[in-house]
Design an enzyme around this catalytic site. Structure first.
Site, short mmCIF file in Angstrom:
data_model
loop_
_atom_site.label_atom_id
_atom_site.label_comp_id
_atom_site.label_asym_id
_atom_site.label_seq_id
_atom_site.Cartn_x
_atom_site.Cartn_y
_atom_site.Cartn_z
N ASP A 1 3.98 2.90 13.37
CA ASP A 1 3.52 2.94 11.98
C ASP A 1 2.06 3.38 11.92
OD1 ASP A 1 3.49 2.65 9.27
OD2 ASP A 1 3.82 0.49 9.25
N HIS B 1 7.29 -7.41 6.76
CA HIS B 1 6.31 -6.35 7.05
C HIS B 1 5.43 -6.21 5.81
CE1 HIS B 1 5.20 -2.32 8.87
NE2 HIS B 1 4.77 -2.18 7.63
N ASN C 1 -1.61 -1.56 7.05
CA ASN C 1 -0.92 -2.65 7.75
C ASN C 1 -1.82 -3.86 7.94
OD1 ASN C 1 1.76 -1.64 8.42
ND2 ASN C 1 0.68 -0.09 9.59
N CYS D 1 -0.22 3.79 5.52
CA CYS D 1 -0.48 4.62 4.35
C CYS D 1 -1.37 3.93 3.32
CB CYS D 1 0.82 5.04 3.67
SG CYS D 1 2.01 5.74 4.78
#
Length: 313
Positions: free
Chosen positions: A18, A211, A253, A244
C-alpha cells in the site's frame, strides 16, 4: 487469523504494497528484501509484500514474486499480497503466497472507477478465484478487503446495510475472511464500533481485519473503537507511507510504529519490538530518499514509564 497464543493483536504490515504502490519512485529490489527482513526481525508476523498487477501499470510492484519467495524463507512470517483479479490471483498462488486480499468496493461508482467492473462482474471474478484456489491451491487463504465502507468520494454516503450486504455476499461466495477499510479517511469511532459489531454478529469467525487511514486524524481513535468491537487484526504502514492522502502534509495509512505503541501501552501484546521497528525505517530512507515518513513515536520516542504488555498470567 495467525495470532498464536503469545500475542493479543496481529499487526499486519502493508507498507511494501500500500505504501510503495502509491509512490512514484520505485524502491530497488535488494533494498526491499532487506527492509522486509528488518520488519520481520522487529517481530511483525504478517507482511503484505506487494500486489500482483501488470508491471506496466505499477512498475513499483514488478518484483512481487521475488519478494514472496524471499519472505517465505523467513521463519514465522505469514506472507500476503493484494490481487485485483483472477489473473493476479493465479500469479500470487503460483508465487507461493499464504493469503491473497481481493479489494472489493462497496460503492459501485468506486468499483467502476477503480477496476472498471460492476458489482455483478466482481462477484463472478471472486467466484472464479475461489474455484481456482479450491481446485489447485488448497490452504491458501482468501480475504475480501471491503473498501469505501465508511464513505466514498464518488458515491458519498455508504450505509451500514450496503457494507454488511457486501460482506455477507463475499462469505457466500466462499472467501475465508472479510476485512473492512476506510479508503478515504471518512470513518469516525462511533461508526467503526457500530459497523464492526454488526460484521462480527453476522459473520462470526469470518470477520477480519480493520484498515484505517489517518487522512483526517482519526486513525488511532478508530483503532480503539474497533478493539472495543472485538477486532484483533489491524493493517498499518511503516512511516505512514501510502494510503493516498488527499490533504497535503497528511499521512494516509496509520503508522505502524504508533499503532504498536498504542496497543502495547494498553496492555495488548503485539510481539513487535518498537526500537527494531523504528530501525527498519533506515531501508526506507535508503530506498526512497526524500520521501516523507510520518509517526509520533519515531520522533518523540516512547514515554519514560512505557512498558511492553506482559504475558497473560
Amino acid at each position: 487469523m495467525h495470532h498464536g497464543q503469545d500475542i493479543d493483536v496481529l499487526v499486519s504490515e502493508v507498507a511494501p504494497r500500500d505504501g510503495l504502490q502509491s509512490i512514484k519512485a520505485t524502491m530497488p529490489t535488494p533494498l526491499k528484501l532487506r527492509w522486509i527482513s528488518a520488519l520481520a526481525d522487529a517481530g511483525l508476523r504478517e507482511i503484505e509484500v506487494g500486489s500482483f498487477v501488470p508491471a506496466k501499470l505499477l512498475p513499483q510492484m514488478a518484483d512481487c514474486a521475488e519478494l514472496v519467495a524471499h519472505a517465505r524463507q523467513i521463519s514465522g512470517l505469514f506472507v500476503t499480497a493484494l490481487v485485483p483479479n483472477l489473473r493476479g490471483a493465479q500469479a500470487a498462488f503460483e508465487a507461493g503466497v499464504q493469503k491473497i486480499t481481493l479489494p472489493i468496493s462497496v460503492s459501485e461508482p468506486h468499483s467502476l472507477a477503480n477496476i472498471r467492473k460492476t458489482h455483478a462482474q466482481v462477484f463472478e471474478e471472486v467466484q472464479a478465484v475461489v474455484a481456482l484456489r479450491n481446485e489447485r491451491f488448497p490452504g491458501v487463504e482468501i480475504e475480501a478487503g471491503l473498501s469505501t465502507v465508511f464513505g466514498c468520494t464518488l458515491q458519498g454516503v455508504v450505509t451500514d446495510d450496503q457494507s454488511l450486504a457486501m460482506a455477507v455476499k463475499m462469505a457466500e461466495l466462499g472467501v475465508d475472511e472479510v476485512g473492512l477499510a476506510d479508503t478515504v479517511g471518512y470513518a469516525n469511532p462511533a461508526q467503526v464500533r457500530r459497523v464492526f459489531t454488526r460484521l462480527r454478529n453476522e459473520l462470526g469467525a469470518l470477520a477480519g481485519s480493520a484498515h484505517f487511514h489517518n487522512t483526517r486524524g482519526q486513525g488511532l481513535a478508530n483503532v480503539v473503537a474497533a478493539l472495543e468491537a472485538g477486532v484483533t487484526t489491524f493493517d498499518a504502514s511503516q512511516g505512514g507511507i501510502g494510503g493516498c492522502p488527499y490533504a497535503p502534509g497528511a499521512s494516509g495509512n496509520i503508522v505502524t510504529e504508533d499503532l504498536v505503541y498504542l496497543l502495547e501501552s494498553m496492555g495488548l501484546r503485539t510481539g513487535v519490538d518498537i526500537d527494531r521497528l523504528v530501525a527498519a525505517r533506515e531501508w526506507l530512507r535508503q530506498g526512497l530518499p526524500g520521501e516523507a515518513l510520518y509517526g509520533f513515536i519515531p520522533d518523540a520516542g516512547v514515554g519514560k514509564n512505557f512498558t511492553y504488555a506482559k504475558e497473560a498470567v
